[in-house]
Write a protein that holds these residues in place. Sequence first.
Motif, mmCIF file in Angstrom:
data_model
loop_
_atom_site.group_PDB
_atom_site.id
_atom_site.type_symbol
_atom_site.label_atom_id
_atom_site.label_comp_id
_atom_site.label_asym_id
_atom_site.label_seq_id
_atom_site.Cartn_x
_atom_site.Cartn_y
_atom_site.Cartn_z
ATOM 1 N N ARG A 1 9.547 2.376 -0.806
ATOM 2 C CA ARG A 1 9.873 3.316 -1.829
ATOM 3 C C ARG A 1 9.155 4.697 -1.325
ATOM 4 N N ILE A 2 9.868 5.826 -1.619
ATOM 5 C CA ILE A 2 9.208 7.050 -1.282
ATOM 6 C C ILE A 2 9.511 7.978 -2.637
ATOM 7 N N ILE A 3 8.448 8.314 -3.189
ATOM 8 C CA ILE A 3 8.500 9.307 -4.644
ATOM 9 C C ILE A 3 7.979 10.535 -4.044
ATOM 10 N N VAL A 4 8.762 11.547 -4.433
ATOM 11 C CA VAL A 4 8.612 13.099 -3.996
ATOM 12 C C VAL A 4 8.472 13.703 -5.420
ATOM 13 N N ILE A 5 7.136 14.317 -5.439
ATOM 14 C CA ILE A 5 6.848 15.307 -6.498
ATOM 15 C C ILE A 5 7.150 16.568 -6.286
ATOM 16 N N ASP A 6 7.826 17.237 -7.190
ATOM 17 C CA ASP A 6 7.825 18.818 -6.901
ATOM 18 C C ASP A 6 6.671 19.332 -7.585
ATOM 19 N N SER A 7 5.560 19.681 -6.887
ATOM 20 C CA SER A 7 4.157 19.979 -7.435
ATOM 21 C C SER A 7 4.228 21.125 -8.307
ATOM 22 N N LEU A 8 5.283 22.018 -7.958
ATOM 23 C CA LEU A 8 5.448 23.464 -8.859
ATOM 24 C C LEU A 8 4.069 24.042 -8.518
ATOM 25 N N ILE B 1 5.256 5.605 -0.098
ATOM 26 C CA ILE B 1 5.006 6.848 0.174
ATOM 27 C C ILE B 1 4.910 7.774 -1.082
ATOM 28 N N LEU B 2 3.990 8.535 -1.369
ATOM 29 C CA LEU B 2 3.942 9.449 -2.334
ATOM 30 C C LEU B 2 3.888 10.857 -1.717
ATOM 31 N N HIS B 3 4.777 11.755 -1.928
ATOM 32 C CA HIS B 3 4.906 13.024 -1.182
ATOM 33 C C HIS B 3 4.620 13.957 -2.156
ATOM 34 N N ILE B 4 3.927 14.940 -2.057
ATOM 35 C CA ILE B 4 3.435 15.927 -3.022
ATOM 36 C C ILE B 4 3.771 17.386 -2.334
ATOM 37 N N ASP C 1 0.916 -1.202 0.030
ATOM 38 C CA ASP C 1 0.107 -0.004 -0.089
ATOM 39 C C ASP C 1 1.027 1.232 -0.084
ATOM 40 N N PHE C 2 0.419 2.414 -0.366
ATOM 41 C CA PHE C 2 1.167 3.708 -0.188
ATOM 42 C C PHE C 2 0.232 4.691 0.445
ATOM 43 N N ILE C 3 1.042 5.503 1.079
ATOM 44 C CA ILE C 3 0.405 6.760 1.721
ATOM 45 C C ILE C 3 0.649 7.952 1.071
ATOM 46 N N ILE C 4 -0.307 8.914 0.863
ATOM 47 C CA ILE C 4 -0.161 10.072 0.330
ATOM 48 C C ILE C 4 0.318 11.120 1.352
ATOM 49 N N THR C 5 1.422 11.982 1.055
ATOM 50 C CA THR C 5 1.747 12.871 2.116
ATOM 51 C C THR C 5 1.796 14.306 1.287
ATOM 52 N N GLY D 1 -3.359 21.762 -3.220
ATOM 53 C CA GLY D 1 -4.388 20.827 -2.713
ATOM 54 C C GLY D 1 -5.115 20.205 -3.938
ATOM 55 N N LEU D 2 -5.159 20.804 -4.917
ATOM 56 C CA LEU D 2 -6.016 19.958 -6.031
ATOM 57 C C LEU D 2 -5.224 19.001 -6.519
ATOM 58 N N LEU D 3 -3.963 19.116 -6.648
ATOM 59 C CA LEU D 3 -2.774 17.882 -7.088
ATOM 60 C C LEU D 3 -3.185 16.828 -6.198
ATOM 61 N N VAL D 4 -3.053 16.994 -4.998
ATOM 62 C CA VAL D 4 -3.238 16.329 -3.845
ATOM 63 C C VAL D 4 -4.558 15.411 -4.101
ATOM 64 N N HIS D 5 -5.584 16.242 -4.174
ATOM 65 C CA HIS D 5 -6.991 15.644 -4.318
ATOM 66 C C HIS D 5 -7.181 14.720 -5.645
#
Length: 290
Positions: free
Chosen positions: A115-122, A84-87, A3-7, A129-133
């Motif tokens: 795995r931890i994927i970090v997204i630079d949301s820009l 983890i998926l970090h935005i 499973d992955f958690i969104i942060t 917040g909409l990208l997280v949604h």
Amino acid sequence: MKDFIITTDTTCDLPAEYIKEHHIGMLSLTYTLEGNTYNWEHPLPVKDFYDCMRGGSLPTTSQVNPEEAKTLFERIIKEQDADILHIAFSSGLSGSYNSSRIAAEELSEEYPDHRIIVIDSLCASLGEGLLVHKAVTMKAQGKSLDEVATWLEENKLHLVHNFTVDDLFHLYRGGRVSKTAAFVGTMINLKPILHVDNEGHLIPLSKVRGRKKSMIALVDAMEKQVGSWKDKNDIVFISHGDCEEEAQYLADLIKERLGYDSFLIHYVGPTIGAHTGPGVIALFYMGDFR
């Protein structure tokens, strides 16, 4: 499949109820006002924050550091055995993305099975917040960590941020406009329209005279930018600096002009609000270009 958690971080400006409902992990950018420092766990009520700013108080903010990011990520790995998926908040506005990236790299060596994927949301505020949604929605649909991360990377520059401010002083204080422009603009009731560009920076677009004209200009820009996404936007996000009635007025304009009827309207949080001030109105949606 693990499973992955969104942060994300507090600059996403999503309501606390939304964060709790969807079990989103939160990194806190702190803010200091009148000698007191606040964070996600110990906030100042947002209306009090804006009242202090209206009274002349000038808050300061601090970015996330790598140790704070590492603490959150490691807790999730240990307690939930999850990826983890970090935005993250735009790298064009803060070093918080880089702090999260450093933490993820360190933990990948300590926990090679996670795995931890970090997204630079820009992105910023409810744009982030909409990208997280979008990520939350795709996860609920059964999309994998890689599928969600790929979609975010491929589409984040379609997330449009347009906003206007009521008082130019705070943009001057943050170096966004000159002292002369702030003084003259205030005298003749100029309201700038700004956006977040493809590098994640705040950039002025135009100026109009008067508050209502500035909100009409936001909808004008939306009509031009939404393009092929018009029928794919299932919700529009609007954030505001303690001016909810005007945010609702903007939503009504959008409903009338473009037919959208699903909105999330919420405060611009203190970290962003410290730089935009009371009265900011910001509009977020998916479009062909920023």
